[in-house]
Design a protein around this motif. Structure first.
Motif, mmCIF file in Angstrom:
data_model
loop_
_atom_site.group_PDB
_atom_site.id
_atom_site.type_symbol
_atom_site.label_atom_id
_atom_site.label_comp_id
_atom_site.label_asym_id
_atom_site.label_seq_id
_atom_site.Cartn_x
_atom_site.Cartn_y
_atom_site.Cartn_z
ATOM 1 N N ASP A 9 45.249 35.523 44.646
ATOM 2 C CA ASP A 9 44.120 35.796 43.759
ATOM 3 C C ASP A 9 44.076 37.262 43.340
ATOM 4 O OD1 ASP A 9 43.359 33.167 44.051
ATOM 5 O OD2 ASP A 9 41.974 33.580 45.694
ATOM 6 N N LEU A 10 44.923 38.090 43.952
ATOM 7 C CA LEU A 10 45.053 39.499 43.611
ATOM 8 C C LEU A 10 46.486 39.756 43.170
ATOM 9 C CD1 LEU A 10 43.207 41.002 46.696
ATOM 10 C CD2 LEU A 10 42.362 41.104 44.360
ATOM 11 N N VAL A 11 46.653 40.520 42.090
ATOM 12 C CA VAL A 11 47.993 40.794 41.581
ATOM 13 C C VAL A 11 48.170 42.284 41.329
ATOM 14 C CG1 VAL A 11 48.270 38.508 40.531
ATOM 15 C CG2 VAL A 11 47.270 40.371 39.181
ATOM 16 N N SER A 12 49.417 42.716 41.255
ATOM 17 C CA SER A 12 49.728 44.126 41.043
ATOM 18 C C SER A 12 49.510 44.513 39.580
ATOM 19 C CB SER A 12 51.185 44.397 41.425
ATOM 20 O OG SER A 12 52.051 43.736 40.516
ATOM 21 N N ARG A 13 49.517 45.802 39.343
ATOM 22 C CA ARG A 13 49.390 46.308 37.972
ATOM 23 C C ARG A 13 50.555 45.813 37.106
ATOM 24 N NH1 ARG A 13 46.669 50.451 35.406
ATOM 25 N NH2 ARG A 13 45.636 50.956 37.376
ATOM 26 N N ASP A 14 51.774 45.805 37.658
ATOM 27 C CA ASP A 14 52.932 45.320 36.892
ATOM 28 C C ASP A 14 52.740 43.866 36.485
ATOM 29 O OD1 ASP A 14 54.193 47.738 37.038
ATOM 30 O OD2 ASP A 14 55.558 47.171 38.661
ATOM 31 N N THR A 15 52.196 43.053 37.385
ATOM 32 C CA THR A 15 51.983 41.637 37.087
ATOM 33 C C THR A 15 50.945 41.471 35.986
ATOM 34 O OG1 THR A 15 52.595 40.950 39.327
ATOM 35 C CG2 THR A 15 51.203 39.440 38.067
ATOM 36 N N ALA A 16 49.842 42.201 36.086
ATOM 37 C CA ALA A 16 48.794 42.100 35.064
ATOM 38 C C ALA A 16 49.279 42.629 33.718
ATOM 39 C CB ALA A 16 47.549 42.858 35.513
ATOM 40 N N THR A 17 50.154 43.624 33.737
ATOM 41 C CA THR A 17 50.681 44.182 32.489
ATOM 42 C C THR A 17 51.665 43.226 31.836
ATOM 43 O OG1 THR A 17 50.414 46.438 33.328
ATOM 44 C CG2 THR A 17 51.920 46.130 31.477
ATOM 45 N N ALA A 18 52.552 42.655 32.627
ATOM 46 C CA ALA A 18 53.580 41.778 32.075
ATOM 47 C C ALA A 18 52.987 40.532 31.429
ATOM 48 C CB ALA A 18 54.577 41.388 33.161
#
Length: 419
Positions: free
Chosen positions: A194-203
Protein backbone atom coordinates in the motif's frame (compact mmCIF):
# COMPACT_ATOMS: atom_id res chain seq x y z
CA UNK A 1 6.26 9.65 -21.11
CA UNK A 2 6.40 10.89 -24.70
CA UNK A 3 9.62 10.01 -26.52
CA UNK A 4 12.07 12.81 -27.28
CA UNK A 5 12.43 11.34 -30.77
CA UNK A 6 8.75 12.03 -31.43
CA UNK A 7 8.97 15.59 -30.10
CA UNK A 8 12.09 16.19 -32.18
CA UNK A 9 10.72 14.74 -35.43
CA UNK A 10 7.10 15.97 -35.17
CA UNK A 11 7.02 19.05 -32.91
CA UNK A 12 3.97 20.60 -34.56
CA UNK A 13 1.97 17.37 -34.30
CA UNK A 14 2.88 17.06 -30.61
CA UNK A 15 1.89 20.70 -29.97
CA UNK A 16 -1.47 20.17 -31.66
CA UNK A 17 -2.17 16.89 -29.86
CA UNK A 18 -1.42 18.41 -26.46
CA UNK A 19 -3.41 21.55 -27.33
CA UNK A 20 -6.44 19.26 -27.66
CA UNK A 21 -5.86 18.30 -24.03
CA UNK A 22 -5.75 21.95 -23.01
CA UNK A 23 -1.99 21.81 -22.47
CA UNK A 24 0.36 24.62 -23.42
CA UNK A 25 3.27 22.24 -23.84
CA UNK A 26 6.84 23.61 -23.58
CA UNK A 27 7.85 22.03 -26.88
CA UNK A 28 10.23 24.84 -27.84
CA UNK A 29 12.00 24.63 -24.48
CA UNK A 30 12.28 20.85 -24.84
CA UNK A 31 13.79 21.20 -28.31
CA UNK A 32 16.23 23.88 -27.12
CA UNK A 33 17.46 21.78 -24.18
CA UNK A 34 17.68 18.71 -26.43
CA UNK A 35 19.71 20.65 -29.01
CA UNK A 36 22.16 21.82 -26.33
CA UNK A 37 22.44 18.29 -24.96
CA UNK A 38 23.13 16.82 -28.42
CA UNK A 39 25.67 19.55 -29.18
CA UNK A 40 27.52 18.81 -25.94
CA UNK A 41 27.46 15.08 -26.67
CA UNK A 42 28.83 15.68 -30.18
CA UNK A 43 31.64 17.88 -28.82
CA UNK A 44 32.46 15.34 -26.14
CA UNK A 45 32.59 12.56 -28.75
CA UNK A 46 34.93 14.64 -30.94
CA UNK A 47 37.26 15.32 -28.04
CA UNK A 48 37.30 11.67 -26.99
CA UNK A 49 38.15 10.70 -30.56
CA UNK A 50 40.97 13.25 -30.56
CA UNK A 51 42.27 11.94 -27.22
CA UNK A 52 42.23 8.37 -28.54
CA UNK A 53 44.06 9.48 -31.69
CA UNK A 54 46.79 11.22 -29.68
CA UNK A 55 47.09 8.23 -27.34
CA UNK A 56 47.73 5.96 -30.33
CA UNK A 57 50.21 8.48 -31.72
CA UNK A 58 52.11 8.71 -28.45
CA UNK A 59 52.06 4.95 -28.13
CA UNK A 60 54.08 4.63 -31.34
CA UNK A 61 56.88 6.93 -30.19
CA UNK A 62 58.86 7.74 -27.07
CA UNK A 63 58.57 11.45 -27.71
CA UNK A 64 56.15 13.46 -25.58
CA UNK A 65 55.72 16.83 -27.30
CA UNK A 66 54.81 19.40 -24.63
CA UNK A 67 52.13 20.94 -26.85
CA UNK A 68 50.34 17.56 -27.12
CA UNK A 69 50.56 16.99 -23.37
CA UNK A 70 49.07 20.46 -22.75
CA UNK A 71 46.38 19.82 -25.34
CA UNK A 72 45.41 16.51 -23.70
CA UNK A 73 45.17 18.15 -20.30
CA UNK A 74 42.82 20.74 -21.78
CA UNK A 75 40.87 18.03 -23.58
CA UNK A 76 40.48 16.02 -20.39
CA UNK A 77 39.25 19.05 -18.48
CA UNK A 78 36.78 19.94 -21.23
CA UNK A 79 35.44 16.38 -21.40
CA UNK A 80 34.86 16.50 -17.65
CA UNK A 81 33.03 19.84 -17.97
CA UNK A 82 30.92 18.50 -20.83
CA UNK A 83 30.04 15.39 -18.82
CA UNK A 84 28.65 17.55 -16.04
CA UNK A 85 26.77 19.72 -18.57
CA UNK A 86 25.30 16.67 -20.30
CA UNK A 87 24.12 15.15 -17.02
CA UNK A 88 22.46 18.43 -16.04
CA UNK A 89 20.80 18.85 -19.44
CA UNK A 90 19.59 15.24 -19.45
CA UNK A 91 18.03 15.77 -16.02
CA UNK A 92 16.36 18.98 -17.20
CA UNK A 93 15.09 17.29 -20.36
CA UNK A 94 13.78 14.32 -18.38
CA UNK A 95 11.84 16.60 -16.03
CA UNK A 96 10.30 18.48 -18.95
CA UNK A 97 9.21 15.25 -20.63
CA UNK A 98 7.82 13.89 -17.34
CA UNK A 99 5.54 16.92 -17.19
CA UNK A 100 3.84 16.13 -20.51
CA UNK A 101 0.65 14.02 -20.56
CA UNK A 102 0.09 11.27 -23.09
CA UNK A 103 -1.00 12.15 -26.62
CA UNK A 104 -4.74 11.54 -27.08
CA UNK A 105 -5.98 8.85 -29.42
CA UNK A 106 -7.56 10.14 -32.65
CA UNK A 107 -10.90 8.63 -31.61
CA UNK A 108 -11.06 10.67 -28.37
CA UNK A 109 -13.60 13.52 -28.71
CA UNK A 110 -11.91 16.91 -28.53
CA UNK A 111 -13.13 19.14 -25.72
CA UNK A 112 -11.98 20.91 -22.56
CA UNK A 113 -14.09 19.10 -19.96
CA UNK A 114 -16.84 16.57 -19.17
CA UNK A 115 -19.36 18.43 -21.33
CA UNK A 116 -17.55 17.08 -24.40
CA UNK A 117 -17.77 13.44 -23.28
CA UNK A 118 -19.72 11.20 -25.65
CA UNK A 119 -22.40 8.75 -24.49
CA UNK A 120 -21.59 5.37 -26.06
CA UNK A 121 -24.45 3.27 -24.67
CA UNK A 122 -26.84 2.84 -21.79
CA UNK A 123 -27.55 -0.66 -20.50
CA UNK A 124 -30.81 -1.02 -18.58
CA UNK A 125 -33.34 1.63 -17.68
CA UNK A 126 -33.39 3.31 -14.26
CA UNK A 127 -36.42 1.88 -12.48
CA UNK A 128 -39.10 4.17 -11.14
CA UNK A 129 -39.70 3.12 -7.54
CA UNK A 130 -43.25 3.34 -6.15
CA UNK A 131 -41.94 5.23 -3.12
CA UNK A 132 -39.55 8.12 -2.57
CA UNK A 133 -36.08 6.53 -2.47
CA UNK A 134 -33.70 7.61 0.26
CA UNK A 135 -30.05 8.56 -0.35
CA UNK A 136 -27.54 6.05 0.95
CA UNK A 137 -26.41 8.23 3.86
CA UNK A 138 -29.91 8.21 5.31
CA UNK A 139 -30.32 4.48 4.64
CA UNK A 140 -26.95 3.69 6.18
CA UNK A 141 -27.58 5.60 9.38
CA UNK A 142 -31.16 4.33 9.81
CA UNK A 143 -30.00 0.72 9.36
CA UNK A 144 -26.95 1.20 11.57
CA UNK A 145 -24.49 0.09 8.89
CA UNK A 146 -22.66 3.41 8.29
CA UNK A 147 -21.44 5.64 11.09
CA UNK A 148 -20.36 9.01 9.75
CA UNK A 149 -19.99 10.77 13.09
CA UNK A 150 -17.47 8.28 14.46
CA UNK A 151 -15.54 8.28 11.19
CA UNK A 152 -15.13 12.04 11.56
CA UNK A 153 -14.21 11.64 15.23
CA UNK A 154 -11.48 9.13 14.35
CA UNK A 155 -9.95 10.81 11.32
CA UNK A 156 -11.77 13.97 10.24
CA UNK A 157 -14.03 14.83 7.34
CA UNK A 158 -14.44 12.39 4.43
CA UNK A 159 -13.98 9.34 6.64
CA UNK A 160 -16.66 6.91 7.84
CA UNK A 161 -17.08 3.60 9.64
CA UNK A 162 -18.92 0.62 8.14
CA UNK A 163 -20.62 -1.54 10.76
CA UNK A 164 -22.16 -5.00 10.91
CA UNK A 165 -23.87 -5.96 7.68
CA UNK A 166 -22.51 -2.85 5.99
CA UNK A 167 -18.92 -4.00 6.54
CA UNK A 168 -19.91 -7.53 5.54
CA UNK A 169 -21.57 -6.28 2.33
CA UNK A 170 -18.40 -4.44 1.31
CA UNK A 171 -16.23 -7.49 2.01
CA UNK A 172 -18.64 -9.71 0.05
CA UNK A 173 -18.62 -7.33 -2.90
CA UNK A 174 -14.81 -7.31 -3.04
CA UNK A 175 -14.52 -11.11 -2.77
CA UNK A 176 -17.17 -11.66 -5.44
CA UNK A 177 -15.51 -9.23 -7.89
CA UNK A 178 -12.11 -10.86 -7.38
CA UNK A 179 -13.61 -14.31 -7.99
CA UNK A 180 -15.45 -13.10 -11.08
CA UNK A 181 -12.32 -11.63 -12.66
CA UNK A 182 -9.99 -14.51 -11.75
CA UNK A 183 -12.25 -17.53 -12.25
CA UNK A 184 -14.23 -16.37 -15.29
CA UNK A 185 -11.88 -13.94 -17.02
CA UNK A 186 -8.43 -15.36 -16.24
CA UNK A 187 -6.92 -12.41 -14.38
CA UNK A 188 -4.07 -13.24 -12.01
CA UNK A 189 -4.71 -11.91 -8.50
CA UNK A 190 -2.02 -9.85 -6.77
CA UNK A 191 -1.48 -8.75 -3.19
CA UNK A 192 0.40 -5.44 -3.33
CA UNK A 193 2.14 -2.97 -1.01
CA UNK A 194 0.00 0.00 0.00
CA UNK A 195 3.12 2.20 0.12
CA UNK A 196 5.36 2.75 -2.90
CA UNK A 197 8.65 4.51 -3.62
CA UNK A 198 9.02 7.83 -5.40
CA UNK A 199 10.36 6.00 -8.49
CA UNK A 200 7.25 3.80 -8.57
CA UNK A 201 4.87 6.74 -8.25
CA UNK A 202 6.79 8.65 -10.93
CA UNK A 203 6.93 5.80 -13.43
CA UNK A 204 3.17 5.24 -13.27
CA UNK A 205 2.51 8.92 -14.02
CA UNK A 206 1.33 10.07 -10.57
CA UNK A 207 4.41 12.16 -9.85
CA UNK A 208 5.29 14.92 -10.21
CA UNK A 209 1.91 16.28 -11.35
CA UNK A 210 -0.37 14.79 -8.68
CA UNK A 211 1.88 15.05 -5.64
CA UNK A 212 -0.60 17.34 -3.87
CA UNK A 213 -3.37 14.71 -4.05
CA UNK A 214 -1.27 11.87 -2.58
CA UNK A 215 -0.44 11.05 1.04
CA UNK A 216 3.30 10.99 1.73
CA UNK A 217 5.58 9.65 4.45
CA UNK A 218 8.37 12.22 4.61
CA UNK A 219 10.85 10.17 6.64
CA UNK A 220 11.04 7.19 4.25
CA UNK A 221 9.83 9.04 1.13
CA UNK A 222 7.02 6.53 0.59
CA UNK A 223 3.69 7.35 -1.04
CA UNK A 224 0.32 5.78 -0.17
CA UNK A 225 -1.22 4.27 -3.28
CA UNK A 226 -4.13 6.20 -4.86
CA UNK A 227 -4.91 3.07 -6.89
CA UNK A 228 -3.41 -0.38 -7.47
CA UNK A 229 -2.53 0.80 -10.98
CA UNK A 230 0.56 2.50 -9.51
CA UNK A 231 2.36 -0.60 -8.18
CA UNK A 232 1.12 -2.93 -10.95
CA UNK A 233 2.50 -0.64 -13.67
CA UNK A 234 5.92 -1.06 -12.03
CA UNK A 235 5.94 -4.83 -11.53
CA UNK A 236 8.36 -5.28 -14.43
CA UNK A 237 10.18 -1.94 -14.24
CA UNK A 238 13.62 -2.10 -15.90
CA UNK A 239 12.86 -5.61 -17.22
CA UNK A 240 12.58 -7.20 -20.64
CA UNK A 241 9.75 -9.74 -20.82
CA UNK A 242 10.55 -12.86 -22.79
CA UNK A 243 8.60 -14.11 -25.84
CA UNK A 244 5.25 -15.57 -24.81
CA UNK A 245 4.99 -13.65 -21.52
CA UNK A 246 2.81 -10.91 -23.02
CA UNK A 247 -0.16 -10.43 -22.75
CA UNK A 248 -0.65 -10.46 -18.97
CA UNK A 249 -3.79 -9.57 -17.03
CA UNK A 250 -3.76 -8.79 -13.30
CA UNK A 251 -6.39 -7.95 -10.70
CA UNK A 252 -5.81 -6.59 -7.20
CA UNK A 253 -7.82 -5.27 -4.30
CA UNK A 254 -6.22 -2.42 -2.35
CA UNK A 255 -7.28 0.40 -0.13
CA UNK A 256 -6.78 3.69 -1.98
CA UNK A 257 -5.73 6.98 -0.41
CA UNK A 258 -6.43 10.35 -2.04
CA UNK A 259 -6.66 13.94 -0.89
CA UNK A 260 -10.08 14.62 -2.39
CA UNK A 261 -10.47 18.32 -3.04
CA UNK A 262 -14.04 18.54 -4.36
CA UNK A 263 -16.14 21.61 -3.71
CA UNK A 264 -18.19 21.68 -0.55
CA UNK A 265 -21.87 20.84 -0.76
CA UNK A 266 -23.88 17.87 -1.85
CA UNK A 267 -20.90 16.36 -3.67
CA UNK A 268 -19.25 15.63 -0.32
CA UNK A 269 -22.15 13.89 1.42
CA UNK A 270 -22.11 10.17 2.13
CA UNK A 271 -19.41 7.82 0.91
CA UNK A 272 -19.11 9.03 -2.68
CA UNK A 273 -15.81 10.84 -2.13
CA UNK A 274 -13.52 9.76 0.68
CA UNK A 275 -9.85 10.07 1.48
CA UNK A 276 -9.69 6.28 1.96
CA UNK A 277 -11.69 3.70 0.00
CA UNK A 278 -11.50 0.18 -1.41
CA UNK A 279 -11.11 -0.69 -5.07
CA UNK A 280 -10.63 -3.74 -7.24
CA UNK A 281 -8.28 -2.82 -10.09
CA UNK A 282 -7.77 -4.49 -13.49
CA UNK A 283 -4.48 -4.10 -15.38
CA UNK A 284 -3.10 -5.45 -18.67
CA UNK A 285 0.33 -5.60 -20.32
CA UNK A 286 -0.11 -6.20 -24.06
CA UNK A 287 1.66 -5.90 -27.37
CA UNK A 288 1.11 -2.50 -29.03
CA UNK A 289 -0.98 -3.84 -31.89
CA UNK A 290 -3.34 -5.54 -29.43
CA UNK A 291 -4.03 -2.59 -27.12
CA UNK A 292 -7.13 -1.27 -28.93
CA UNK A 293 -8.87 -4.64 -28.62
CA UNK A 294 -7.58 -5.03 -25.05
CA UNK A 295 -9.28 -1.78 -24.07
CA UNK A 296 -12.64 -3.06 -25.33
CA UNK A 297 -12.10 -6.32 -23.40
CA UNK A 298 -11.23 -4.38 -20.25
CA UNK A 299 -14.37 -2.28 -20.64
CA UNK A 300 -16.50 -5.40 -21.10
CA UNK A 301 -15.04 -6.89 -17.91
CA UNK A 302 -15.99 -3.76 -15.96
CA UNK A 303 -19.48 -3.70 -17.45
CA UNK A 304 -19.96 -7.37 -16.60
CA UNK A 305 -19.90 -6.47 -12.89
CA UNK A 306 -22.73 -3.96 -13.37
CA UNK A 307 -24.77 -6.47 -15.38
CA UNK A 308 -24.38 -9.26 -12.82
CA UNK A 309 -25.49 -6.90 -10.06
CA UNK A 310 -28.59 -6.04 -12.08
CA UNK A 311 -28.04 -2.27 -11.91
CA UNK A 312 -28.37 0.00 -14.97
CA UNK A 313 -25.13 1.47 -16.23
CA UNK A 314 -23.87 3.60 -19.07
CA UNK A 315 -20.57 4.04 -20.91
CA UNK A 316 -19.00 7.39 -21.81
CA UNK A 317 -16.05 8.04 -24.12
CA UNK A 318 -14.08 10.77 -22.40
CA UNK A 319 -13.00 13.96 -24.10
CA UNK A 320 -9.37 14.97 -24.48
CA UNK A 321 -9.73 17.41 -21.59
CA UNK A 322 -11.29 14.87 -19.21
CA UNK A 323 -8.80 12.02 -19.44
CA UNK A 324 -6.09 11.27 -16.90
CA UNK A 325 -2.59 12.35 -17.83
CA UNK A 326 -1.31 8.85 -18.67
CA UNK A 327 -4.30 7.88 -20.84
CA UNK A 328 -4.58 8.09 -24.61
CA UNK A 329 -8.21 6.89 -24.61
CA UNK A 330 -10.63 6.39 -21.72
CA UNK A 331 -14.11 4.98 -21.22
CA UNK A 332 -16.01 5.75 -18.02
CA UNK A 333 -18.56 3.29 -16.67
CA UNK A 334 -21.31 4.86 -14.57
CA UNK A 335 -23.94 3.09 -12.44
CA UNK A 336 -27.34 4.53 -11.62
CA UNK A 337 -28.11 5.47 -8.02
CA UNK A 338 -31.80 6.35 -7.57
CA UNK A 339 -31.49 7.85 -4.08
CA UNK A 340 -29.15 10.62 -5.18
CA UNK A 341 -30.52 10.44 -8.74
CA UNK A 342 -27.04 10.38 -10.24
CA UNK A 343 -24.96 8.33 -12.61
CA UNK A 344 -21.91 7.48 -10.49
CA UNK A 345 -18.55 6.74 -12.10
CA UNK A 346 -17.45 3.29 -10.93
CA UNK A 347 -14.67 2.64 -13.46
CA UNK A 348 -12.37 4.47 -15.84
CA UNK A 349 -10.92 2.07 -18.41
CA UNK A 350 -7.85 3.54 -20.11
CA UNK A 351 -5.35 2.62 -22.77
CA UNK A 352 -2.09 4.26 -21.73
CA UNK A 353 -0.23 3.00 -24.85
CA UNK A 354 3.56 3.08 -24.17
CA UNK A 355 3.42 6.16 -21.89
CA UNK A 356 3.86 4.29 -18.59
CA UNK A 357 6.11 1.64 -20.12
CA UNK A 358 8.58 4.26 -21.32
CA UNK A 359 8.69 5.88 -17.87
CA UNK A 360 9.13 2.48 -16.19
CA UNK A 361 11.28 1.01 -18.99
CA UNK A 362 9.10 -2.11 -19.36
CA UNK A 363 9.90 -3.90 -22.61
CA UNK A 364 9.26 -7.26 -24.26
CA UNK A 365 10.72 -9.36 -27.05
CA UNK A 366 8.16 -10.33 -29.71
CA UNK A 367 10.30 -13.38 -30.52
CA UNK A 368 13.62 -14.81 -29.44
CA UNK A 369 16.53 -12.70 -30.66
CA UNK A 370 14.28 -9.80 -31.70
CA UNK A 371 14.94 -6.25 -30.47
CA UNK A 372 13.09 -5.32 -27.29
CA UNK A 373 10.00 -3.10 -27.67
CA UNK A 374 7.90 -1.12 -25.20
CA UNK A 375 4.70 -2.82 -24.06
CA UNK A 376 1.34 -1.07 -23.89
CA UNK A 377 -0.41 -0.83 -20.52
CA UNK A 378 -4.13 -0.61 -19.76
CA UNK A 379 -6.00 -0.16 -16.50
CA UNK A 380 -9.53 0.13 -15.18
CA UNK A 381 -11.48 -0.32 -11.98
CA UNK A 382 -13.25 -3.59 -11.67
CA UNK A 383 -14.93 -1.81 -9.79
CA UNK A 384 -14.54 1.06 -7.29
CA UNK A 385 -16.29 -0.16 -4.14
CA UNK A 386 -17.93 2.85 -2.42
CA UNK A 387 -19.97 3.97 -5.42
CA UNK A 388 -21.04 0.42 -6.18
CA UNK A 389 -22.14 0.18 -2.54
CA UNK A 390 -24.17 3.37 -3.04
CA UNK A 391 -25.85 1.95 -6.15
CA UNK A 392 -26.61 -1.35 -4.43
CA UNK A 393 -28.05 0.29 -1.31
CA UNK A 394 -30.18 2.78 -3.22
CA UNK A 395 -31.27 0.45 -6.04
CA UNK A 396 -32.20 -2.47 -3.78
CA UNK A 397 -33.87 -0.43 -1.02
CA UNK A 398 -37.45 -1.33 -0.12
CA UNK A 399 -40.41 0.79 0.90
CA UNK A 400 -39.96 -0.31 4.54
CA UNK A 401 -36.38 1.03 4.58
CA UNK A 402 -34.65 -2.35 4.30
CA UNK A 403 -32.15 -3.32 1.59
CA UNK A 404 -32.33 -6.58 -0.37
CA UNK A 405 -28.92 -8.06 -1.16
CA UNK A 406 -28.32 -8.70 -4.91
CA UNK A 407 -28.59 -12.47 -5.63
CA UNK A 408 -24.96 -12.81 -6.80
CA UNK A 409 -23.70 -11.52 -3.44
CA UNK A 410 -25.83 -13.67 -1.14
CA UNK A 411 -23.43 -16.65 -1.11
CA UNK A 412 -20.75 -14.18 0.07
CA UNK A 413 -22.81 -12.23 2.63
CA UNK A 414 -24.68 -15.16 4.18
CA UNK A 415 -27.82 -13.03 4.40
CA UNK A 416 -30.43 -11.79 1.92
CA UNK A 417 -31.59 -8.56 3.52
CA UNK A 418 -30.38 -5.69 5.66
CA UNK A 419 -33.10 -4.41 7.97
Amino acid sequence: MISIELVRSQPDAVREALRKRGEDAPVDEILEVDARRRSSIAESDRLRARRNEVSRQLGRTKERPPELIDEMRAVGSRIKELGADIAELEGELHELLLGLPNLPDESAPVGPDDDANVLVRTMGEPAELDFEPLPHWELGERLGIIDFARGVKLSGSRFYVLKGKGARLQRALIDWMLDLHTEERGYVELYLPDLVSRDTATASGQLPKFADTMYHDDEDDLWMVPTAEVPIANLFRDEILEPGEVPMSFVAHTPCFRREKAAAGRETRGIKRGHQFEKVELFKFVEPEASDDALEELLADAERVCERLGIPHRVLLLSTGSMGGAAAKTYDVEMWAPGVREWLEVSSCSNCTDYQARRARVRYRPERGAPAKLVHTLNGSGLGVPRVMISIMESYQQADGSIVVPPVLRPYTGFERID
